[in-house]
Scaffold this motif. Structure first.
Motif, mmCIF file in Angstrom:
data_model
loop_
_atom_site.group_PDB
_atom_site.id
_atom_site.type_symbol
_atom_site.label_atom_id
_atom_site.label_comp_id
_atom_site.label_asym_id
_atom_site.label_seq_id
_atom_site.Cartn_x
_atom_site.Cartn_y
_atom_site.Cartn_z
ATOM 1 N N LYS A 227 106.010 16.774 97.351
ATOM 2 C CA LYS A 227 105.805 17.698 95.438
ATOM 3 C C LYS A 227 105.979 16.863 94.745
ATOM 4 N N GLU A 228 107.138 16.788 94.262
ATOM 5 C CA GLU A 228 107.286 15.907 92.595
ATOM 6 C C GLU A 228 108.046 14.225 93.441
ATOM 7 N N GLN A 229 108.087 14.119 94.678
ATOM 8 C CA GLN A 229 108.322 12.925 95.360
ATOM 9 C C GLN A 229 107.093 12.156 95.083
ATOM 10 N N GLU A 230 106.559 11.743 94.351
ATOM 11 C CA GLU A 230 104.960 11.206 94.332
ATOM 12 C C GLU A 230 105.394 9.793 94.696
ATOM 13 N N ASP A 231 107.113 9.193 94.163
ATOM 14 C CA ASP A 231 107.228 7.570 94.594
ATOM 15 C C ASP A 231 108.266 7.228 95.457
ATOM 16 N N SER A 232 108.105 8.182 96.485
ATOM 17 C CA SER A 232 108.866 8.239 97.469
ATOM 18 C C SER A 232 108.249 7.280 98.434
ATOM 19 N N GLU A 233 108.892 7.286 99.831
ATOM 20 C CA GLU A 233 108.119 5.941 101.065
ATOM 21 C C GLU A 233 108.102 7.159 101.998
ATOM 22 N N VAL A 234 107.247 7.080 103.050
ATOM 23 C CA VAL A 234 107.401 8.032 104.664
ATOM 24 C C VAL A 234 108.062 6.672 105.252
ATOM 25 N N ILE A 235 108.267 7.480 105.573
ATOM 26 C CA ILE A 235 108.881 6.257 106.971
ATOM 27 C C ILE A 235 108.867 7.421 108.127
ATOM 28 N N LEU A 236 108.274 6.752 109.483
ATOM 29 C CA LEU A 236 108.194 7.566 110.481
ATOM 30 C C LEU A 236 108.888 6.747 111.743
ATOM 31 N N GLU A 237 109.358 6.688 112.985
ATOM 32 C CA GLU A 237 110.106 5.845 113.130
ATOM 33 C C GLU A 237 110.649 6.112 114.678
ATOM 34 N N ASN A 238 110.246 5.670 115.791
ATOM 35 C CA ASN A 238 110.706 5.643 117.071
ATOM 36 C C ASN A 238 110.238 7.605 117.202
ATOM 37 N N LEU A 239 108.900 8.407 117.583
ATOM 38 C CA LEU A 239 109.005 9.454 117.580
ATOM 39 C C LEU A 239 107.664 9.715 118.889
ATOM 40 N N THR A 240 107.949 10.292 119.879
ATOM 41 C CA THR A 240 107.475 10.556 121.163
ATOM 42 C C THR A 240 106.450 11.911 121.018
ATOM 43 N N SER A 241 105.102 12.288 121.779
ATOM 44 C CA SER A 241 105.069 13.474 121.586
ATOM 45 C C SER A 241 105.140 14.230 120.290
ATOM 46 N N CYS A 242 105.023 14.238 118.701
ATOM 47 C CA CYS A 242 105.562 14.755 117.953
ATOM 48 C C CYS A 242 103.639 15.259 117.032
ATOM 49 N N SER A 243 104.088 16.203 116.102
ATOM 50 C CA SER A 243 102.683 17.024 115.325
ATOM 51 C C SER A 243 103.772 16.761 113.749
ATOM 52 N N VAL A 244 103.113 15.451 113.604
ATOM 53 C CA VAL A 244 103.570 15.368 112.053
ATOM 54 C C VAL A 244 102.512 15.686 110.703
ATOM 55 N N TYR A 245 102.783 16.650 109.798
ATOM 56 C CA TYR A 245 102.419 16.677 108.320
ATOM 57 C C TYR A 245 102.610 16.181 107.157
ATOM 58 N N ILE A 246 102.082 15.773 106.826
ATOM 59 C CA ILE A 246 103.006 15.438 105.771
ATOM 60 C C ILE A 246 101.781 15.580 103.809
ATOM 61 N N ARG A 247 102.122 16.852 103.144
ATOM 62 C CA ARG A 247 101.772 17.259 102.321
ATOM 63 C C ARG A 247 101.926 16.810 100.947
ATOM 64 N N GLY A 248 101.538 16.365 100.373
ATOM 65 C CA GLY A 248 101.591 15.791 99.254
ATOM 66 C C GLY A 248 101.490 13.832 99.061
ATOM 67 N N ILE A 249 101.608 13.588 97.630
ATOM 68 C CA ILE A 249 101.654 12.486 96.976
ATOM 69 C C ILE A 249 102.979 11.240 97.977
ATOM 70 N N CYS A 250 102.737 9.980 98.775
ATOM 71 C CA CYS A 250 103.628 10.017 98.167
ATOM 72 C C CYS A 250 102.876 7.647 97.791
ATOM 73 N N ARG A 251 104.557 7.088 97.871
ATOM 74 C CA ARG A 251 103.829 5.675 97.181
ATOM 75 C C ARG A 251 103.764 4.904 98.680
ATOM 76 N N ALA A 252 103.836 4.962 100.027
ATOM 77 C CA ALA A 252 103.897 3.509 100.874
ATOM 78 C C ALA A 252 103.800 4.800 102.012
ATOM 79 N N MET A 253 103.718 4.142 102.999
ATOM 80 C CA MET A 253 103.894 4.431 104.573
ATOM 81 C C MET A 253 104.325 3.397 105.693
ATOM 82 N N HIS A 254 105.404 4.039 106.179
ATOM 83 C CA HIS A 254 105.290 2.704 107.640
ATOM 84 C C HIS A 254 105.263 3.820 108.256
ATOM 85 N N VAL A 255 104.542 3.649 109.972
ATOM 86 C CA VAL A 255 104.987 4.423 111.061
ATOM 87 C C VAL A 255 104.696 2.409 112.257
ATOM 88 N N HIS A 256 106.364 3.127 112.963
ATOM 89 C CA HIS A 256 106.483 2.317 113.429
ATOM 90 C C HIS A 256 107.741 2.636 114.634
#
Length: 376
Positions: A227-256
């Motif tokens: 929503k109104e958190q466009e300047d946030s970062e999305v961090i996805l880390e240590n995930l196994t067999s998951c389904s992730v849905y991110i709706r909206g705008i973010c500043r950066a994303m790091h998948v690890h």
């Protein structure tokens, strides 16, 4: 009479032998002629092929001249665009020029890759550095096109000041008039109240910037609305067999460290860094995407610069196919509403030969996933 017959037969045999010898000799000459013709044809074909494949650019000096000219022109163009986007009026007119410049930088990088096999190593590295500098300047101009959203702090309860206020009331109610030590404590609590208000605001801003941290999950379905958190970062880390849905705008994303996951995300105004992923499917729209140490993963992308891969294997690419209510507006805000086609022009930094990299490929249409609807 008998002697005459014998002589005739001998003569006939001799004539037949001479004829057979002549035939053998003629056949041998014919075979030699055929071989010579074949040799001459091959030699001519080699000469023709050599002439046809001769590239006038296969000269270090010629390459340097052509590369330097193009790089200088691109640098001048980016400098002009940087001045143009500094004003609000110039931003809309600069968008198409930025897109064209991004494509020209990609073409220059491809030009380097195609000629790297005959260039000295130092020349390849210098040219790569020049391309990197151009990309950084392009990203800088893109960043100016997307000014960061200012934070506002309305509708939020200031829990820390309220806690301090409650503490001061309790202290004042419990102390006696002669208890000077307790009154000192009360005064200290009241003095820090103003400072704690600023700390609360800082803490709130920090929590907004790191609004979406998803980690240490297995077999989960996660849905996040930014929503109104466009300047946030999305961090996805240590995930196994998951389904992730991110709706909206973010500043950066790091998948690890993600394995056997499906990740679908809205537009990213900055960059996405993908590290240590395996057997995943990802749908991302970003200004820039870099992929490190990944394998057996399908990437459905929309990007404004060529995706970069390093130390990867069995990575397949396809166009972006994620949607949710309002995504068209989000893509427009992030300047990702137009398909550039760069998703299939991948740069493998560990493969500088002119031949295609064996570490990635285009995902065949018949094997691509159906468009994903994120309106869960």
């Amino acid at each position: 009479m008998a002697n005459v017959d014998i002589a005739e037969r001998d003569q006939t045999k001799e004539d037949n032998g001479d004829a057979a010898l002549h035939q053998k000799h003629a056949a041998m000459l014919q075979r030699l002629a055929i071989k010579e013709d074949a040799r001459l044809q091959k030699s001519a074909a080699r000469r023709a092929g050599s002439l046809a494949s001769e590239n006038p650019n296969e000269s270090t000096d010629r390459f340097v001249d052509a590369f330097s000219t193009s790089a200088k022109q691109l640098e001048q163009t980016l400098s002009s665009l940087q001045q143009l986007v500094s004003s609000e009026a110039g931003r809309s007119s600069a968008r198409s020029d930025l897109d064209a410049t991004a494509i020209r930088i990609s073409e220059l990088e491809q030009f380097l890759a195609e000629h790297s096999y005959f260039l000295p190593v130092y020349e390849v590295r210098a040219s790569q550095s020049a391309v990197s500098m151009l990309r950084e300047k392009l990203e800088s101009v893109n960043a100016e096109m997307l000014p960061k959203k200012r934070f506002s702090f309305k509708g939020k309860a200031n829990k820390i000041p309220k806690a301090i206020e409650a503490l001061s009331v309790k202290v004042s109610e419990s102390i006696r008039p002669s208890d000077s030590g307790a009154r000192d404590i009360l005064q200290s609590v009241q003095d820090c109240e103003g400072t704690s208000m600023e700390a609360a605001k800082h803490s709130e801003a920090l929590s907004m910037r790191l609004a979406c941290v998803i980690q240490d999950l297995e077999g989960a379905i996660v849905v996040r609305d930014l929503k109104e958190q466009e300047d946030s970062e999305v961090i996805l880390e240590n995930l196994t067999s998951c389904s992730v849905y991110i709706r909206g705008i973010c500043r950066a994303m790091h998948v690890h460290k993600v394995k056997s996951c499906k990740i679908y995300a809205g537009p990213i105004t900055g960059s996405a860094l993908i590290e240590e992923v395996e057997d995943c499917s990802m749908m991302l729209a970003s200004q820039q995407i870099r992929i490190h140490n990944a394998k057996k993963t399908d990437m459905y992308l929309r990007v404004r610069s060529r995706p970069i891969v390093e130390y990867t294997s069995d990575i397949r690419f396809a166009p972006y196919a994620f949607s949710y209510p309002g995504i068209e507006n989000d893509l427009s805000v992030a300047s990702l509403n137009q398909e550039t086609g760069l998703w299939e022009h991948v740069d493998d930094f560990r493969w500088l030969r002119a031949t295609p990299s064996p570490n990635w490929c285009i995902l065949p249409e018949e094997e691509r996933a159906a468009p994903v609807d994120g309106s869960l």
